[in-house]
Scaffold this active site. Sequence first.
Site, PDB file in Angstrom:
ATOM      1  N   GLY A  30       0.839  -1.194   0.000  1.00 57.85           N
ATOM      2  CA  GLY A  30       0.000   0.000   0.000  1.00 57.85           C
ATOM      3  C   GLY A  30       0.867   1.234   0.000  1.00 57.85           C
ATOM      4  O   GLY A  30       1.994   1.232  -0.499  1.00 57.85           O
ATOM      5  N   CYS A  31       0.351   2.289   0.576  1.00 59.61           N
ATOM      6  CA  CYS A  31       1.053   3.570   0.599  1.00 59.61           C
ATOM      7  C   CYS A  31       2.458   3.411   1.168  1.00 59.61           C
ATOM      8  O   CYS A  31       2.638   2.951   2.291  1.00 59.61           O
ATOM      9  CB  CYS A  31       0.261   4.561   1.443  1.00 59.61           C
ATOM     10  N   PHE A  32       3.460   3.817   0.397  1.00 56.49           N
ATOM     11  CA  PHE A  32       4.836   3.631   0.870  1.00 56.49           C
ATOM     12  C   PHE A  32       5.166   4.499   2.067  1.00 56.49           C
ATOM     13  O   PHE A  32       6.084   4.187   2.822  1.00 56.49           O
ATOM     14  CB  PHE A  32       5.876   3.772  -0.243  1.00 56.49           C
TER      15      PHE A  32
END
Length: 175
Positions: A11-13
Site C-alpha cells: 500500500g502507501c509507501f
Amino acid sequence: MTEERAIFAGGCFWCMVKPFDQMPGIKQVVSGYTGGQVPNPTYEEVCSGMTGHTEAVEITFDPAVISYQQLVDIYWQQTDPTDAFGQFADRGDSYRPVIFYTSSEQKNVAEMSKNQLQSSDRFKDPIVTTIEPAQTFYPAEEYHQDFYRKNPAHYNAYSEGSGRKGFIRKHWDNQ
C-alpha cells in the site's frame, strides 16, 4: 560488512518506511516504484494505473544484524495480506501487496512464511499477497522520502484515518 536488499509493496509507501527504519541493522529505507514497464515513473504516472508499477520500499540491511525472515515478519504485520486490490483506503494495482525477492533464498523464505501465515488461521480469508522476482526499483520523488519524519502530523492522521493502524491493532497487537 555484507548488505542485502529487500523490496516490499504494502500500500502507501509512506506507511511502510517507519516500521523498518527503526530496526537495528537497517541501513536505509527508500520509497519508490517497481514491478511495472515504464522507466523512471513519476508519482502521478504510477497513480494513473498506466505504468504497471506499485508503490514499494527498498530496504538495505545487514543480514548479520537482522535477517530477511525478520523483515518478512515485520512486513506481514504492516499489511492486509487478504486484500489483493489495494491496502486500506488506497485502492488499485499501484497499492497491491507484493514481496519482491532478490534471490532464491529470499523467495523460499517468503513462500514458507506465507504458507505459515495461511496455516495460522490468523485471517479467515486466503493470503493473497504475491511473491514475485524483483525488478528495477525507481526511487520516488524526494518529498515522499522519510515522510513520517518530515510530516509527522500528516503521517499519523493518514495511517490512522486510512484504517491501517486499526487493522494492525486488531490483528497483531494480541501476539
